[in-house]
Scaffold this active site. Structure first.
Site, PDB file in Angstrom:
ATOM      1  N   HIS A 159       0.550  -1.693   0.204  1.00 28.12           N
ATOM      2  CA  HIS A 159       0.058   0.357   0.323  1.00 28.12           C
ATOM      3  C   HIS A 159       0.840   1.603  -0.181  1.00 28.12           C
ATOM      4  O   HIS A 159       2.059   1.059   0.637  1.00 28.12           O
ATOM      5  CB  HIS A 159      -0.768  -0.298   1.361  1.00 28.12           C
ATOM      6  CG  HIS A 159      -1.939   1.235   1.604  1.00 28.12           C
ATOM      7  ND1 HIS A 159      -1.183   2.498   1.461  1.00 28.12           N
ATOM      8  CD2 HIS A 159      -3.805   0.713   1.068  1.00 28.12           C
ATOM      9  CE1 HIS A 159      -3.017   3.181   0.828  1.00 28.12           C
ATOM     10  NE2 HIS A 159      -4.068   1.844   0.751  1.00 28.12           N
ATOM     11  N   ASP A 185      -7.647  -5.246  -0.341  1.00 32.37           N
ATOM     12  CA  ASP A 185      -7.784  -6.050  -1.549  1.00 32.37           C
ATOM     13  C   ASP A 185      -7.570  -7.810  -1.434  1.00 32.37           C
ATOM     14  O   ASP A 185      -8.674  -8.664  -1.848  1.00 32.37           O
ATOM     15  CB  ASP A 185      -7.830  -5.389  -2.594  1.00 32.37           C
ATOM     16  CG  ASP A 185      -8.087  -4.002  -2.986  1.00 32.37           C
ATOM     17  OD1 ASP A 185      -9.099  -3.989  -2.549  1.00 32.37           O
ATOM     18  OD2 ASP A 185      -7.731  -3.194  -3.143  1.00 32.37           O
TER      19      ASP A 185
END
Length: 130
Positions: free
Chosen positions: A5, A65
């Protein structure tokens, strides 16, 4: 998608929460062997990645995700709809960020830059007149 991320240089705190939820959902899920096999593979992949120097040196950890994909499968959502759902859930954030950028006179840099160059007003027939 599923590892790393831009903002979180350690484990994404949201991923810790969704990981727990994913396990709770899939533990009681009657999706059969396929879902359980995918969860097992995902957990083995997560363990391998967390133990691998390549991932550790780049601070790549499972993100939201990674776990949401498993939850979506358990819900019966088709793989070709994942991108659409991921985008839908981010739309309000994208719009908010754009709106903030456009109204902040101190904002000197904004990427990506959006400039609508189409028609400002279009005439149309109301739906009940079509």
């Amino acid at each position: 998608m599923g590892f790393g991320h831009r903002v979180y240089k350690t484990y994404d705190p949201r991923a810790k929460i969704i990981r727990k939820i994913c396990h709770e959902i899939l533990k009681g899920h009657d999706g059969g062997e396929k879902i359980q096999t995918m969860l097992d593979v995902a957990m083995k992949l997560e363990k391998k990645a967390l133990d691998d120097d390549y991932f550790k040196s780049r601070n790549l950890y499972p993100n939201v995700d990674f776990y949401l994909g498993l939850i979506f499968l358990a819900m019966g959502i088709l793989l070709n709809m994942f991108t659409v759902i991921f985008a839908m859930s981010r739309t309000i954030g994208w719009i908010s960020q754009w709106n903030e950028m456009m109204t902040d006179s101190q904002c000197l840099i904004g990427r990506p830059r959006q400039l609508y160059t189409g028609k400002e007003l279009r005439k149309y027939k109301p739906v009940n007149e079509r």
